[in-house]
Design a protein around this motif. Sequence first.
Motif, PDB file in Angstrom:
ATOM      1  N   LEU A  48       0.912  -1.301   0.043  1.00 50.71           N
ATOM      2  CA  LEU A  48      -0.056  -0.029   0.007  1.00 50.71           C
ATOM      3  C   LEU A  48       0.813   1.122  -0.031  1.00 50.71           C
ATOM      4  O   LEU A  48       1.663   1.236   0.624  1.00 50.71           O
ATOM      5  N   LYS A  49       0.640   2.163  -0.793  1.00 46.48           N
ATOM      6  CA  LYS A  49       1.136   3.381  -1.058  1.00 46.48           C
ATOM      7  C   LYS A  49       0.243   4.602  -0.861  1.00 46.48           C
ATOM      8  O   LYS A  49      -0.773   4.972  -1.925  1.00 46.48           O
ATOM      9  N   LEU A  50       0.294   5.260   0.187  1.00 45.34           N
ATOM     10  CA  LEU A  50      -0.802   6.469   0.402  1.00 45.34           C
ATOM     11  C   LEU A  50      -0.145   7.528   0.325  1.00 45.34           C
ATOM     12  O   LEU A  50       1.181   7.890   0.382  1.00 45.34           O
ATOM     13  N   PRO A  51      -0.827   8.882  -0.267  1.00 42.70           N
ATOM     14  CA  PRO A  51      -0.342  10.228  -0.285  1.00 42.70           C
ATOM     15  C   PRO A  51      -0.040  10.653   0.933  1.00 42.70           C
ATOM     16  O   PRO A  51      -0.624  10.520   1.988  1.00 42.70           O
ATOM     17  N   VAL A  52       1.063  11.889   0.960  1.00 41.94           N
ATOM     18  CA  VAL A  52       1.317  12.493   2.239  1.00 41.94           C
ATOM     19  C   VAL A  52       0.005  13.324   2.482  1.00 41.94           C
ATOM     20  O   VAL A  52      -0.439  13.995   1.894  1.00 41.94           O
ATOM     21  N   ALA A  53      -0.420  13.286   3.862  1.00 40.84           N
ATOM     22  CA  ALA A  53      -1.283  13.895   4.189  1.00 40.84           C
ATOM     23  C   ALA A  53      -1.183  15.478   4.429  1.00 40.84           C
ATOM     24  O   ALA A  53      -0.053  15.920   4.732  1.00 40.84           O
ATOM     25  N   ASP A  54      -1.833  16.391   3.836  1.00 40.65           N
ATOM     26  CA  ASP A  54      -1.581  17.938   3.753  1.00 40.65           C
ATOM     27  C   ASP A  54      -2.886  18.532   4.252  1.00 40.65           C
ATOM     28  O   ASP A  54      -2.814  19.827   4.506  1.00 40.65           O
ATOM     29  N   GLY A  55      -3.488  17.890   5.248  1.00 42.36           N
ATOM     30  CA  GLY A  55      -4.666  18.296   6.001  1.00 42.36           C
ATOM     31  C   GLY A  55      -5.571  17.270   6.388  1.00 42.36           C
ATOM     32  O   GLY A  55      -5.620  16.229   5.518  1.00 42.36           O
ATOM     33  N   ASP A  56      -6.151  17.195   7.543  1.00 39.13           N
ATOM     34  CA  ASP A  56      -7.205  16.370   7.916  1.00 39.13           C
ATOM     35  C   ASP A  56      -8.594  16.460   7.377  1.00 39.13           C
ATOM     36  O   ASP A  56      -9.306  17.449   7.796  1.00 39.13           O
ATOM     37  N   THR A  57      -9.100  15.636   6.257  1.00 37.35           N
ATOM     38  CA  THR A  57     -10.232  15.944   5.689  1.00 37.35           C
ATOM     39  C   THR A  57     -11.054  14.755   5.946  1.00 37.35           C
ATOM     40  O   THR A  57     -12.212  14.368   4.914  1.00 37.35           O
ATOM     41  N   ARG A  58     -10.773  14.015   6.589  1.00 34.43           N
ATOM     42  CA  ARG A  58     -11.331  12.677   6.707  1.00 34.43           C
ATOM     43  C   ARG A  58     -12.866  12.847   7.587  1.00 34.43           C
ATOM     44  O   ARG A  58     -12.956  13.706   8.718  1.00 34.43           O
ATOM     45  N   PRO A  59     -13.854  11.896   7.232  1.00 38.02           N
ATOM     46  CA  PRO A  59     -14.828  11.869   7.870  1.00 38.02           C
ATOM     47  C   PRO A  59     -14.667  11.333   9.361  1.00 38.02           C
ATOM     48  O   PRO A  59     -13.939  10.699   9.595  1.00 38.02           O
TER      49      PRO A  59
END
Length: 211
Positions: free
Chosen positions: A199-210
């Motif tokens: 798994l490769k995830l993008p680097v988080a640039d802000g918390d927009t998760r529900p």
Amino acid sequence: MLTPRHQALLMTLAGMTVGVAVFGAVLAINGGNPLAGHDDTPAGIVNSQPTPSSTPHGDGLQPGSLTYVTATFGTDDKPVSAEVPAGWKSTQDGTRPRFLDPTGVWTIRFDTRGSKQTPDQLVDARARSIDERDFKKISTDNGTLVYTYVDQARGPRMGLSRWVSTDGGQTSAIEITVGGRPQDRAGLEEVLQHATDTLKLPVADGDTRPN
């Protein structure tokens, strides 16, 4: 008056007639096959009796039979990738992609939207929300829910849902779920673990998760 020679010839002809009649009776009884009742069919002779076909995937999904390819999904600005079994086709793209094997028996899907809840909280919530016949919770270890149920159309099914965290278990970055049958458990575990490892995830640039 018949001579001794004529009498011997008539006896020989009578014996041959009886032999032919007996052989014909044997053929009639055995359906025309003089070897009926014997298993030693001569080489080169094809047995006309149909051979039962094997049930597809009857032995379950075998880990050693799988090869993998990289799949990319998510969004253009936040792409996600993981390796999925080769030959499994995408039936849904975007943030919730789903890959299905050609026979429709096995599946893997991802939910890249993430959540502010911990993996353990999401495991408990999913277990409470599943409304399927004969639902049984098998295990809930390490942010992974393993369960079985009975599908009305497909019969006994097994699912494994895992929530992956990138911040030490405080929140969940992605959900990975694999599905199949109970006898597929070893293969499903392999598919789930391989997807997790690659798994490769993008680097988080802000918390927009529900939530």
